[in-house]
Design a protein around this motif. Structure first.
Motif, mmCIF file in Angstrom:
data_model
loop_
_atom_site.group_PDB
_atom_site.id
_atom_site.type_symbol
_atom_site.label_atom_id
_atom_site.label_comp_id
_atom_site.label_asym_id
_atom_site.label_seq_id
_atom_site.Cartn_x
_atom_site.Cartn_y
_atom_site.Cartn_z
ATOM 1 N N SER A 92 -6.295 -3.104 -3.923
ATOM 2 C CA SER A 92 -4.995 -2.532 -4.292
ATOM 3 C C SER A 92 -4.219 -3.399 -5.267
ATOM 4 C CB SER A 92 -4.154 -2.306 -3.034
ATOM 5 O OG SER A 92 -3.873 -3.543 -2.390
ATOM 6 N N GLY A 93 -4.770 -4.581 -5.613
ATOM 7 C CA GLY A 93 -4.074 -5.481 -6.540
ATOM 8 C C GLY A 93 -2.902 -6.203 -5.904
ATOM 9 N N PHE A 94 -2.990 -6.468 -4.618
ATOM 10 C CA PHE A 94 -1.913 -7.153 -3.903
ATOM 11 C C PHE A 94 -2.104 -8.657 -4.022
ATOM 12 C CE2 PHE A 94 -0.438 -9.126 0.096
ATOM 13 C CZ PHE A 94 0.921 -8.850 -0.029
ATOM 14 N N LEU A 113 0.830 -1.207 0.000
ATOM 15 C CA LEU A 113 0.000 0.000 0.000
ATOM 16 C C LEU A 113 0.865 1.257 0.000
ATOM 17 C CD1 LEU A 113 -2.736 -1.097 2.578
ATOM 18 C CD2 LEU A 113 -3.015 -0.846 0.101
ATOM 19 N N HIS A 114 1.960 1.213 0.708
ATOM 20 C CA HIS A 114 2.873 2.359 0.734
ATOM 21 C C HIS A 114 3.529 2.573 -0.628
ATOM 22 C CE1 HIS A 114 5.829 5.203 2.240
ATOM 23 N NE2 HIS A 114 6.785 4.460 1.673
ATOM 24 N N SER A 115 3.852 1.485 -1.291
ATOM 25 C CA SER A 115 4.554 1.587 -2.575
ATOM 26 C C SER A 115 3.671 2.164 -3.675
ATOM 27 C CB SER A 115 5.072 0.211 -2.999
ATOM 28 O OG SER A 115 3.986 -0.686 -3.248
ATOM 29 N N ILE A 116 2.372 1.950 -3.602
ATOM 30 C CA ILE A 116 1.470 2.462 -4.642
ATOM 31 C C ILE A 116 0.868 3.818 -4.251
ATOM 32 C CG2 ILE A 116 0.922 0.124 -5.425
ATOM 33 C CD1 ILE A 116 -1.783 0.389 -4.010
ATOM 34 N N GLY A 117 1.261 4.372 -3.096
ATOM 35 C CA GLY A 117 0.783 5.690 -2.688
ATOM 36 C C GLY A 117 -0.590 5.699 -2.061
ATOM 37 N N LYS A 151 2.910 1.143 11.303
ATOM 38 C CA LYS A 151 3.931 2.180 11.137
ATOM 39 C C LYS A 151 4.318 2.385 9.671
ATOM 40 C CE LYS A 151 5.952 1.402 15.717
ATOM 41 N NZ LYS A 151 7.180 0.995 16.459
ATOM 42 N N LEU A 152 4.056 1.376 8.829
ATOM 43 C CA LEU A 152 4.419 1.454 7.416
ATOM 44 C C LEU A 152 3.345 2.138 6.570
ATOM 45 C CD1 LEU A 152 5.856 -2.174 7.012
ATOM 46 C CD2 LEU A 152 7.134 -0.056 7.401
#
Length: 373
Positions: free
Chosen positions: A361-363, A279-283, A308-309
């Motif tokens: 999110s497409g994970f 989720l962090h990587s895709i904003g 925290k991430l």
């Protein structure tokens, strides 16, 4: 007998001859005294007339100087307008920078929380335009008009008379807005202290008084109707703006409370950590409020390490108080409740399971495990 008469008659002519000279001398002395008196009176009249002429010349000189005094007063008043306008321009420029960059304001008095609460409240913008930006433009116009009127030049190319009226109208609107915000400060932010707000109020009223002094109170009386119209227009505009901008679904019925943090006690699973990294990587962002129980439950699903991430946005970092709205980032996201996820441009309201967030999110956990190996 004849001899006696002759002897006795001789003294009379002698006595008469002595009296006549003394009378002539006294008469001449009196004439001389009269002449001296006349001369002294003439001298006195000349001296009085010369003094009167000197006094008349002094009065004429004072009459010549007096007409220049109002002009000097006008220039002094407009110089004050220019100086105060520059100070206000610098202050509002600083506040505009803070507003546009979402930075914390330096508060010289107190712990700084009051400044942040007020400057980030719903009253800090008018129809979406930052209030400091409006103030910066107004102070800039006042400073420019004050400089040009003080130099007896055509202000903004509109003529001196019209320039004075424009300056009076601008300072009238600023004073009306300052009075309105002073009322808001005393009723909506009881116990709060904002030195920037009070400084702006002082500057606005000082500019209003200086502009009236420069124009002349007799001329100001002729334009009272226009001034009242400006005041009504300013108050009406502010009322309409704030009645539309007050939040209706952000806990307005809740009691006021200070900001606090809640500890996340659950442990994070490998799946939760991988999902949080994805989720962090895709904003993707999660918007929430410190008092929202569903937001805390959503964080507990991820666990302490994974939470925290996440890119979490706290919408009420200054606490929940009357008149305090969400920060700009939350307002721009047009949230309908908490928590709210924004994933790939899609706004998702409410608490979501981790499997739902993975699908939205497409994970793919299998791919993540394959890549990890």
């Amino acid at each position: 007998m004849a001899s006696i008469i002759g002897v006795s008659s001789s003294p009379f002519p002698t006595q008469t001859s002595h009296l006549l000279p003394s009378r002539s001398n006294s008469i001449s002395s009196l004439v001389q005294l009269k002449r001296d008196s006349v001369r002294r009176l003439l001298l006195l009249r000349v001296n009085c007339s010369s003094r009167q002429v000197g006094d008349a010349e002094t009065e004429s000189e004072s009459k010549v100087v007096l007409p220049d005094t109002p002009a000097d007063t006008d220039i002094s008043a407009y110089n004050w307008c220019a100086a105060l306008g520059v100070i206000g321009f610098l202050e509002t420029s600083y506040l505009t920078f803070l507003k546009l960059t979402n930075s914390e304001a330096f508060c010289p008095v107190g712990d700084g929380a009051s400044c942040g609460d007020i400057l980030n409240s719903s009253y800090s913008a008018v129809f979406g335009v930052p209030l400091p930006l409006i103030g910066m433009v107004a102070y800039g116009v006042v400073a420019l008009l004050g400089i040009q009127l003080g130099q007896k030049s055509r202000p903004l190319g509109i003529g001196e008379a019209n320039g004075r009226l424009v300056l009076l109208g601008t300072t009238t609107s600023m004073a009306a807005a300052s009075a309105y915000f002073l009322y808001i400060l005393s009723t909506k932010f009881t116990g709060e202290f904002c030195p920037y707000c009070l400084a702006s109020v002082l500057l606005s009223f000082s500019l209003f008084i200086s502009s009236m002094k420069g124009l002349g109170f007799q001329e100001v009386q002729k334009d009272v109707g226009i001034q009242l119209l400006i005041v009504l227009l300013v108050v009406s505009t502010l009322n309409n703006s704030y009645s539309d901008s007050q939040p209706t679904n952000t806990g307005s019925a809740l009691a006021e409370m200070e900001y606090f943090t809640t500890e996340i006690t659950s442990e994070s699973t490998p799946f939760a950590i991988s999902l949080a990294k994805h989720l962090h990587s895709i904003g993707a962002k999660m918007y929430g409020a410190f008092w929202c129980s569903h937001c805390q439950e959503q964080k507990q699903m991820f666990g302490r390490e994974a939470a925290k991430l996440l890119d979490y946005v706290e919408c009420f970092p200054y606490g929940l108080k009357r008149g305090i709205s969400m920060i700009n980032a939350c307002q721009e996201a047009k949230l309908e409740g908490f928590p709210t996820w924004v994933i790939n441009g899609e706004v998702l309201s409410g608490e979501k399971k981790l499997s739902e967030l993975a699908a939205l999110s497409g994970f793919d956990m299998k791919e993540e495990l394959t890549e990890a190996k």
